[in-house]
Design a protein around this motif. Sequence first.
Motif, PDB file in Angstrom:
ATOM      1  N   LEU A   1       0.849  -1.191   0.000  1.00 41.00           N
ATOM      2  CA  LEU A   1       0.000   0.000   0.000  1.00 41.00           C
ATOM      3  C   LEU A   1       0.882   1.237   0.000  1.00 41.00           C
ATOM      4  CD1 LEU A   1      -3.057   0.984   0.373  1.00 41.00           C
ATOM      5  CD2 LEU A   1      -2.360   1.413   2.751  1.00 41.00           C
TER       6      LEU A   1
ATOM      7  N   GLU B   1       0.719   5.347   0.352  1.00 42.44           N
ATOM      8  CA  GLU B   1      -0.098   6.472   0.798  1.00 42.44           C
ATOM      9  C   GLU B   1       0.530   7.772   0.301  1.00 42.44           C
ATOM     10  OE1 GLU B   1      -1.740   7.129   5.055  1.00 42.44           O
ATOM     11  OE2 GLU B   1       0.139   8.266   4.974  1.00 42.44           O
TER      12      GLU B   1
ATOM     13  N   TYR C   1      -4.479   6.565  -2.210  1.00 39.54           N
ATOM     14  CA  TYR C   1      -3.903   5.274  -1.846  1.00 39.54           C
ATOM     15  C   TYR C   1      -3.825   4.390  -3.078  1.00 39.54           C
ATOM     16  CZ  TYR C   1      -4.375   6.549   3.033  1.00 39.54           C
ATOM     17  OH  TYR C   1      -4.232   7.192   4.247  1.00 39.54           O
TER      18      TYR C   1
ATOM     19  N   LYS D   1      -4.259   0.314   5.730  1.00 37.79           N
ATOM     20  CA  LYS D   1      -4.252   1.680   6.292  1.00 37.79           C
ATOM     21  C   LYS D   1      -4.226   1.612   7.811  1.00 37.79           C
ATOM     22  CE  LYS D   1      -7.094   4.781   4.733  1.00 37.79           C
ATOM     23  NZ  LYS D   1      -8.325   5.404   4.189  1.00 37.79           N
TER      24      LYS D   1
END
Length: 484
Positions: free
Chosen positions: A381, A383, A421, A448
Amino acid sequence: MVETQVLLSSLVIFLLVCISSARPPHIVLLVADDLGWNDVGWRNPQMYTPNLDKLATSGVILNSSYVQPVCSPTRNCLMTGYYPYHTGLQHGVVQDDAPGFLPANFTVLPQKLKELGYVTHMVGKWHLGYCNWKYTPTYRGFDSFMGYYNGAEDYYTHNVGTGYDFRFNKDVYHPTEGEYSAQTFATRAIDILNSVNPQNDSLFLYLAFQSVHAPLEVPERFEKIYAHIKDKDRRLYCGMVSALDEAVGNITAVLRQRGFMDNLLLVFTTDNGGPTYLGANNLPLRGAKTTLWEGGTKGSAFVYSDTLLNQTKYLNTEIMHAVDWFPTLLHVAGGTADPGIDGKDMWPTISDNKPSARTEFIYNIDELDHSAAIRVGDYKLIEGSPGKYNDWYPLPKVEEDLRLDESDKYQVDDSSAELKYRLFLITEDPTEHFDIAEKYPVIVESLKQRLAEYKKSLVPANYPPPDPKSNPKYYNGTWSPGWC
């Protein structure tokens, strides 16, 4: 009587062998600077790196070894076993003229190894702060240091900006005029090897090469190896890689001649991905140095040993991170890391090809840029903005290769602004072509939340502004400690 003497002699030899085998192994940690994923011969046959190739293919190639996007943060990981966001070094690098540093309250790897009886020497690039003597190598566990404090300099003159930056221990030092730094560092490493008794002492040698960081400079004989490459930057860069390879070959030859190889672990890694905008090649990975893409954070690395590895000559795909070298090397040395560090002992993975002790890691958390990335299992992931170089860069490079994509609008100054994201199934999509965030919102939310847990322990970034007291004019034209 003769038989008794023979028996006694045999017993002495047996005891000496036992003592020798019980002695902690020598450890040589070689760090290349800005080496691209596809800039090594074992991955790209167009590269001439015979010495590195032989070591890598005879040892264990670490195909999922991660580093930080830029220099200082990775060096922080190697020396402390902590992620940069736990030491304040998560934003950019330590600047020449600013009082950034690895805090002195962290016990670094050479200090731990000295407690285990090692002799410790450093050669090359420090880049973990120098504004006060207590932040410099010989105050942090190294018996000797030859090299430079800052992040980059001329390979021949050792000048950077308005000052000179080269030391032998604490003293300003001038190597042979006109000598290329890879040769200077190899010569010093060989001098160290010749000063240590490999049968009596355990050596830790940390050799952090300047190569292949900008400026793009190399002796002509190395550039000529790649005369067929039309792009000048790429040609010079490749020549620099081959100069690095020759230096490694010269050092390993002496390691073998003097008997170090009988009980030695050699580790090779880059500090970050290659700068594609300066001639490097990370294909097929996406992105470049400074980015959170795999091209900025997946590092070329291997380990080699004649005697310590139970399995060799294979490609290890288990994930590990630069913070893991700290506890792993302490394990090899017969010690243990303090509890609570971020690193994990990867020796079973490296020596026996066992599953990694690590199932997740942090690429970085940068609260100033409002960007971060995490890997959990098979998923990655990102961000915020991954960085400024968001493509797959073919060679030779062209101006369009350096374009910014729409992600840069997420490089915000307002922490309350909405962040973007991106989610990748990195095990099936290692080149990050397919953002699946919209398809799997539950996984995005889970990662997250996991990232948020890590953020709770964040130490604010220490990224101070320039300090005029650093000016080399106050120190006879040399970048010197004493101004913080």
